[in-house]
Every structure is written in C-alpha cells, then in structure tokens.
Design an enzyme around this catalytic site. Sequence first.
Site, PDB file in Angstrom:
ATOM      1  N   LEU A  10      30.427  83.277  15.549  1.00 46.06           N
ATOM      2  CA  LEU A  10      29.560  82.982  16.695  1.00 46.06           C
ATOM      3  C   LEU A  10      29.622  84.123  17.708  1.00 46.06           C
ATOM      4  CD1 LEU A  10      30.429  79.219  17.323  1.00 46.06           C
ATOM      5  CD2 LEU A  10      28.774  80.219  15.724  1.00 46.06           C
ATOM      6  N   ALA A  11      28.464  84.708  17.988  1.00 47.81           N
ATOM      7  CA  ALA A  11      28.445  85.854  18.902  1.00 47.81           C
ATOM      8  C   ALA A  11      27.168  85.870  19.739  1.00 47.81           C
ATOM      9  CB  ALA A  11      28.565  87.145  18.106  1.00 47.81           C
ATOM     10  N   ARG A  17      30.801  86.622  32.332  1.00 55.10           N
ATOM     11  CA  ARG A  17      31.914  87.073  33.174  1.00 55.10           C
ATOM     12  C   ARG A  17      32.332  88.520  32.916  1.00 55.10           C
ATOM     13  NH1 ARG A  17      36.127  82.493  32.151  1.00 55.10           N
ATOM     14  NH2 ARG A  17      34.703  82.006  30.446  1.00 55.10           N
ATOM     15  N   ASP A 110      34.964  86.922  19.686  1.00 50.50           N
ATOM     16  CA  ASP A 110      35.728  87.525  20.781  1.00 50.50           C
ATOM     17  C   ASP A 110      37.223  87.214  20.706  1.00 50.50           C
ATOM     18  OD1 ASP A 110      35.673  84.861  21.353  1.00 50.50           O
ATOM     19  OD2 ASP A 110      34.951  85.061  23.410  1.00 50.50           O
TER      20      ASP A 110
HETATM   21  C1  UD1 Z   1      34.706  76.845  23.152  1.00 54.18           C
HETATM   22  C2  UD1 Z   1      35.125  75.429  22.807  1.00 54.18           C
HETATM   23  C3  UD1 Z   1      36.462  75.132  23.507  1.00 54.18           C
HETATM   24  C4  UD1 Z   1      37.504  76.121  23.090  1.00 54.18           C
HETATM   25  C5  UD1 Z   1      37.004  77.558  23.343  1.00 54.18           C
HETATM   26  C6  UD1 Z   1      37.968  78.542  22.744  1.00 54.18           C
HETATM   27  C7  UD1 Z   1      33.027  74.294  22.532  1.00 54.18           C
HETATM   28  C8  UD1 Z   1      32.096  73.306  23.126  1.00 54.18           C
HETATM   29  N1  UD1 Z   1      34.113  74.538  23.233  1.00 54.18           N
HETATM   30  O1  UD1 Z   1      34.594  76.956  24.540  1.00 54.18           O
HETATM   31  O2  UD1 Z   1      36.877  73.817  23.161  1.00 54.18           O
HETATM   32  O3  UD1 Z   1      38.704  75.910  23.805  1.00 54.18           O
HETATM   33  O4  UD1 Z   1      35.726  77.750  22.706  1.00 54.18           O
HETATM   34  O5  UD1 Z   1      37.623  79.833  23.152  1.00 54.18           O
HETATM   35  O6  UD1 Z   1      32.796  74.776  21.457  1.00 54.18           O
HETATM   36  N2  UD1 Z   1      28.504  80.961  21.433  1.00 54.18           N
HETATM   37  C9  UD1 Z   1      27.282  81.071  20.807  1.00 54.18           C
HETATM   38  N3  UD1 Z   1      26.241  80.329  21.256  1.00 54.18           N
HETATM   39  C10 UD1 Z   1      26.354  79.485  22.302  1.00 54.18           C
HETATM   40  C11 UD1 Z   1      27.607  79.369  22.943  1.00 54.18           C
HETATM   41  C12 UD1 Z   1      28.665  80.112  22.495  1.00 54.18           C
HETATM   42  O7  UD1 Z   1      27.132  81.827  19.854  1.00 54.18           O
HETATM   43  O8  UD1 Z   1      25.348  78.838  22.638  1.00 54.18           O
HETATM   44  C13 UD1 Z   1      29.604  81.742  20.948  1.00 54.18           C
HETATM   45  C14 UD1 Z   1      30.143  82.739  21.970  1.00 54.18           C
HETATM   46  O9  UD1 Z   1      29.496  83.980  21.819  1.00 54.18           O
HETATM   47  C15 UD1 Z   1      31.605  82.811  21.601  1.00 54.18           C
HETATM   48  C16 UD1 Z   1      31.920  81.435  21.025  1.00 54.18           C
HETATM   49  O10 UD1 Z   1      30.683  80.878  20.664  1.00 54.18           O
HETATM   50  O11 UD1 Z   1      31.838  83.780  20.604  1.00 54.18           O
HETATM   51  C17 UD1 Z   1      32.633  80.554  22.031  1.00 54.18           C
HETATM   52  O12 UD1 Z   1      31.853  80.442  23.182  1.00 54.18           O
HETATM   53  P1  UD1 Z   1      32.498  80.384  24.624  1.00 54.18           P
HETATM   54  O13 UD1 Z   1      31.400  80.119  25.595  1.00 54.18           O
HETATM   55  O14 UD1 Z   1      33.376  81.547  24.848  1.00 54.18           O
HETATM   56  O15 UD1 Z   1      33.434  79.114  24.444  1.00 54.18           O
HETATM   57  P2  UD1 Z   1      33.425  77.795  25.273  1.00 54.18           P
HETATM   58  O16 UD1 Z   1      32.126  77.104  25.110  1.00 54.18           O
HETATM   59  O17 UD1 Z   1      33.878  78.113  26.618  1.00 54.18           O
END
Ligand code: UD1
Length: 474
Positions: A10-11, A17, A110
């Site tokens: 997932l990216a 931030r 990440d």
């Molecule tokens: C997510 C988890 C959280 C966990 C955390 C660990 C969910 C709802 N929550 O948090 O429980 O503790 O990861 O780091 O999953 N991404 C996409 N598309 C989106 C949103 C995110 O591709 O619509 C990708 C981001 O680029 C990233 C990863 O998913 O690589 C995680 O997204 P991020 O927003 O960092 O994690 P949280 O939602 O905060």
Amino acid sequence: MPVPVTVVLLAAGRGVRMKSARPKVLHEAAGRPLIDHVVGAARAFLEGRPGSRLVVVAGAGREELVPHLARTAPEAAVVVQDPPRGTGDAVRVALPALGDAARVLVLAGDVPLLTAGTLARLEGALDADPSAGVAVLTALLPDAGSYGRVVRDGNGRFARIVEARDATPEELSLGEINSGIYVFDRAVLERGIPRLTDDNAQKEYYLTDVLGLAVADGTGVVAIPVDDPTEVLGVNSRLELSEVDSLLRRRAARAAMAAGATLIRPDTITLDAGVTFGPDAVVEPFVSITGDSSVGAGTRIGQGCVIDSSTIGASVTVRPYCVMERAVVGDGAIVGPFARLREGTDLGQGVHVGNFVETKKARLARGAKANHLTYLGDCAVGERTNVGAGVITCNYDGYGKHHTDIGAGVFVGSDVQLVAPVTIGDGAVLGAGSTITKDVPADALATSRVPQKTIEGGGAKYRERKTAAKAAGK
Ligand code: UD1
Ligand code: CA
C-alpha cells in the site's frame, strides 16, 4: 512446495505530515527510497515461490512512483487508488490484480526495516493454526501513539483492532499495536472488503475492520508480536525518517562487521544499505560509503573519505580524505591522501594515485603512477607509465572534450600539459615543462620548452642593484 502469495504493497496515502512535494515512499533512508527497502523484503520473502506476484497500490504522486517502480521493480503490477479512502479501499482496488494466489500478504510502503524473516514467521503463525484465516503482526510499544490498538477477549484471543481516533480511553491504554502487516487467506479478504463501511472518525474504509468481521464469521485471527519492534516502525514525518535512517545505517554497519570488516568508531561512519565488504577491510572514522559501493578484502579506507557508487578491490590503501564517485579501483592500488576520483575513473592493479590528483574518465593500467598535483581527464594511461607532478591533460577546448592516449612505460615529466586530442607512444619521454600539442611516437623524446639562458655573476649584480635602490629610498 510453498503456496504462491500475492504481496499487496500500500503506497497511495498522501503522507501529509512529510510536508513534501514527493510521494512519501520515495523519500530515502540509508540511501534508498523507503519503498525499495520494502520491495527488497517482499522479494526475499517471495523467493522460490513460483506463481507469486507483487501489486503496488499507488495514488497521489504516481507520476513519480510509477516510473521509479518500472526501473527498480519491473515485476510489480501497479493499481491506482485515487482519492485515498482508507486502507480497506486500497486493498479493494488491488483485488482484481491478485492473480491466482490463495494467500495475500498486505504491507505498507513506509516500513523500511521490515525483514523477510519476520514475514515468514507471520505466515508460519497462520499455517500453525488451522482455524485461522488471518495473521496480523503486532508490536508491544511503551508509547502506542496514533497506532491502531489490538483488542483481545477475556481469553487473550484476538477480537478486533480499534483505530486510535475511534478508541475509548480504556482502549487507548492498550500497549499492543497493529503494525499494518497481515497475511490473509484470500477468501477472508474477498468476503470482508465489500462489507466495509466508512462509519468512523476518519470517514475511511479501514482494512482493520476485515479482521473484526472475520472473527464475527467464526474465522480465527492470530495476532503475533514482532520480536524487534523497530522492524515495524513506519515513517510519517521527517523526524521518523531520520530515525529509521539511523537504524538502517546501524544495521548496515553490523552487516559490515559480520562480513569481517573492522569499523573504527562506527558511530562516525555513514554506510548506505547494501554496501558490501570483504574480510579484513578496515574503515577509519568519519568515512562515508554510499550507493552501490563495495570494498574488497584487506582494503583500508582512511579517515574522512567520501566514497559513492564505487568498486574498490582487495588490499587497496585509500589514504585519508579522498573523494570518489563511480570509480573502480583495482587490487593493491594506493590512493591519496586528498585524491579525487570522479566518474569513469578506472585504476588497474597496483596503480598509485597520490595527493591532489583529480581523475575523470581516466583509465590507468596496471602499475601506472600519478603521485602529485595532477589532472587526468578523458584519457588512458598505459602500464607502468609514470606521470610527474603537476601534469595536466588539457581535455577541454571551450567547446568539446578530447581524448589523450598515453602508452605503456611512458615517462611524463613534471608540469607537462598534454593538449588533447593527442597520442603518446609506448616508451616515450616527455621533458618537464613541455606543452605537448602533437602526437609523440614510441620511444621518442619530446620537449617544448624555451632554451635556458645563464648569465655568470648576474645574481650578485641583481642583489647589488636592489640593495642600492632600497638604501636610496626608492
Ligand atoms: C494503519 C492502520 C493502523 C496501524 C497503522 C500502522 C488502518 C485503518 N489502520 O493506520 O491500525 O496501526 O496502519 O502503521 O489500516 N494507504 C493507502 N491508501 C489509503 C490509506 C493508506 O494506500 O487510502 C497506505 C499508505 O500509503 C500507507 C499505508 O496504507 O503505506 C498505511 O496508511 P497510514 O495512513 O500510514 O496508516 P493509518 O491509516 O494511520
Ligand atoms: Ca492515516
């Protein structure tokens, strides 16, 4: 035979931030974009598992990410999620690209410290529990911050994950966090994803809710804490980027030492991930070795050297404060102190390049020497040729670059300028101070200096004249 797995990376998140124009996963730690580290772990995990594939979910910034992946991970299939509506939505977008695999590993782009060994352990936990359809990697952290919390039931079994922003104070106090790394039986994903809603604080589709749905369906979820919690550190800010960078570089230093290299004061040494060392290499303090560099067995890198994307052979001595970029240094060579080897430098076995020597696109054959204050650019220097102090290849005429070809066993006197293009035959001798503008055949002697004039007693007369003038106040 291990079953095929599809890795979904997932990216597509915005990485707000980071306050950056670039996609977060292309920011570098230990000299490589974050996503390259994760792709490396995924590749190592998939090795020897035919039929497996890698799917990357890209979003904002894909104009930069897609070409990067085409170069560095051409095997990856890219799907687009735009706008980003949560991790569950991101996996939904990837579903049509899963191929035939019955098992799906979900990772974030990440988490650069993650290792293939940990992924194998996570999958092993799923295999070990026949009633389970999901394994999630967790971590026990002193400060769980904004991570999702793992909620367990009275028997310690996994119940669900609650996001920090949706959690009650009691849930927030739980110390086991979700790393965001999971192995799914594909059927569990396919059943759960369509049932997700965005009924939560962030109005997002949470992948984490698939785990709660699995439990409700009677499918077991195993949650195992990672051995080393730094492995699941994610990067959300520049501060976190600097922290994972330090950890990755420390890991590179440990790998160097495990390979038999001595690092003197390793905290002062900067190594990119992937720099390799032979046994008995020694690296003195305040050295930086980056890019795709390698250092051979028994080679010593002196204090303060800055070496990028260079291949250094065995038993080489690099004295202090040399700068190298895309250079090749042969076995037994001696370089520096204060030498600058620029791109396209290729030093053969036993070559000596001394202080204040600059080389660029210069090939010096075995045993050639250029020990002092010299510029060698766009040239070839033959075996055993000696290049005197202050020699310059005049390779640039203000319009284009030209080549200088110096044969084997040539003696180039001090302060010679070679005006390129020019060719010097084997065994030729070039007199000190000469400006060489025409080719010199093998074994010839060439000089181009003004004949010397000597006046007997002239020095004494000069002093008399000057002393008298000074006394007269002139
Ligand atoms: C997510 C988890 C959280 C966990 C955390 C660990 C969910 C709802 N929550 O948090 O429980 O503790 O990861 O780091 O999953 N991404 C996409 N598309 C989106 C949103 C995110 O591709 O619509 C990708 C981001 O680029 C990233 C990863 O998913 O690589 C995680 O997204 P991020 O927003 O960092 O994690 P949280 O939602 O905060
Ligand atoms: Ca988020």
